[in-house]
Motif scaffolding. Sequence first.
Motif, short mmCIF file in Angstrom:
data_model
loop_
_atom_site.label_atom_id
_atom_site.label_comp_id
_atom_site.label_asym_id
_atom_site.label_seq_id
_atom_site.Cartn_x
_atom_site.Cartn_y
_atom_site.Cartn_z
N THR A 78 0.61 -1.49 -0.07
CA THR A 78 -0.15 0.37 0.11
C THR A 78 0.60 1.34 -0.10
O THR A 78 1.66 1.04 0.32
CB THR A 78 -1.05 -0.10 1.68
N ALA A 80 0.61 5.49 1.80
CA ALA A 80 0.21 6.60 2.53
C ALA A 80 0.06 7.43 1.53
O ALA A 80 1.33 8.27 1.14
CB ALA A 80 0.88 6.34 3.73
N ARG A 81 -0.85 8.53 2.07
CA ARG A 81 -1.08 9.83 1.48
C ARG A 81 -0.67 10.42 2.77
O ARG A 81 -1.38 10.16 4.19
CB ARG A 81 -2.12 10.26 0.98
N ILE A 82 0.11 11.59 2.21
CA ILE A 82 0.65 13.16 3.79
C ILE A 82 0.12 14.19 3.04
O ILE A 82 0.52 14.04 1.86
CB ILE A 82 1.79 12.62 4.68
N ASP A 103 1.50 8.16 11.32
CA ASP A 103 -0.67 7.76 12.06
C ASP A 103 -1.00 7.73 9.94
O ASP A 103 -2.23 7.28 9.99
CB ASP A 103 -1.02 9.31 11.64
N ALA A 104 -0.36 8.33 9.02
CA ALA A 104 -0.65 7.78 7.77
C ALA A 104 -0.62 6.42 7.37
O ALA A 104 -2.04 5.40 7.07
CB ALA A 104 0.53 8.55 6.92
N LYS A 106 -1.05 4.13 9.78
CA LYS A 106 -2.58 4.18 10.29
C LYS A 106 -3.76 3.84 9.70
O LYS A 106 -4.34 3.03 9.76
CB LYS A 106 -2.53 4.82 11.45
N GLU A 107 -3.97 5.38 8.95
CA GLU A 107 -4.96 4.95 7.92
C GLU A 107 -5.02 3.91 6.40
O GLU A 107 -5.94 3.48 6.43
CB GLU A 107 -5.11 6.59 7.68
N SER A 108 -4.34 3.78 6.26
CA SER A 108 -4.22 2.99 5.04
C SER A 108 -4.13 1.51 5.58
O SER A 108 -4.65 0.39 5.00
CB SER A 108 -2.56 3.66 3.99
N THR A 109 -3.89 1.58 6.49
CA THR A 109 -3.68 -0.64 6.89
C THR A 109 -4.16 -0.88 7.81
O THR A 109 -4.87 -1.88 8.34
CB THR A 109 -2.00 -0.70 7.50
N GLY A 110 -4.89 0.62 8.72
CA GLY A 110 -5.37 -0.34 9.68
C GLY A 110 -4.44 -1.24 11.15
O GLY A 110 -5.50 -0.81 12.22
N GLU A 112 -1.92 0.72 14.22
CA GLU A 112 -1.56 1.58 15.00
C GLU A 112 0.48 0.54 15.04
O GLU A 112 0.89 0.59 15.38
CB GLU A 112 -2.12 2.08 16.56
#
Length: 152
Positions: A78, A80-82, A103-104, A106-110, A112
């Motif tokens: 994946t 991630a986007r920042i 944080d990015a 975490k959003e893309s993979t779920g 932490e």
Amino acid sequence: MPIRKVILNQEVDGLGAAGDVVDVKAGYARNLLIPRGWASPWTAGAEKQIEILRKARQVRQIADREAAVELKNKLESTVARIEMKAGKGGRLFGAVTPVLVADALKESTGHEFDRRQVALTGHVKTSGSYVATVRVHDEITANAKFDVIGKA
């Protein structure tokens, strides 16, 4: 110079993980590690503290190696986007930090991630595509891709 034994309270890059007993120079322990709370002086009665830290570290980590490999594969597949505020030419106002990358991810993979698990290869101050090294397990690291998008 005298060597001093300390017990690491948290992970210190290039030194060890929480619960490790390491030998460092006395000044390094006295002036940096102990005042910041990263380490405690080693004593004969500190064996109990070492065991508590090791157990806590094992609970925080992914216990199953197969799950760690699965998470590594997910991270590497994946992107991630920042999004950050940027000026002309894609130059960012500020820099991308390991906290933002964690944080990015975490959003893309779920899953932490802690900022200490993320290592950037250099300073990220322009928009573009980058790769960060993420320590998923003690022996497993992943190369996570992330895009930095500058917005006006």
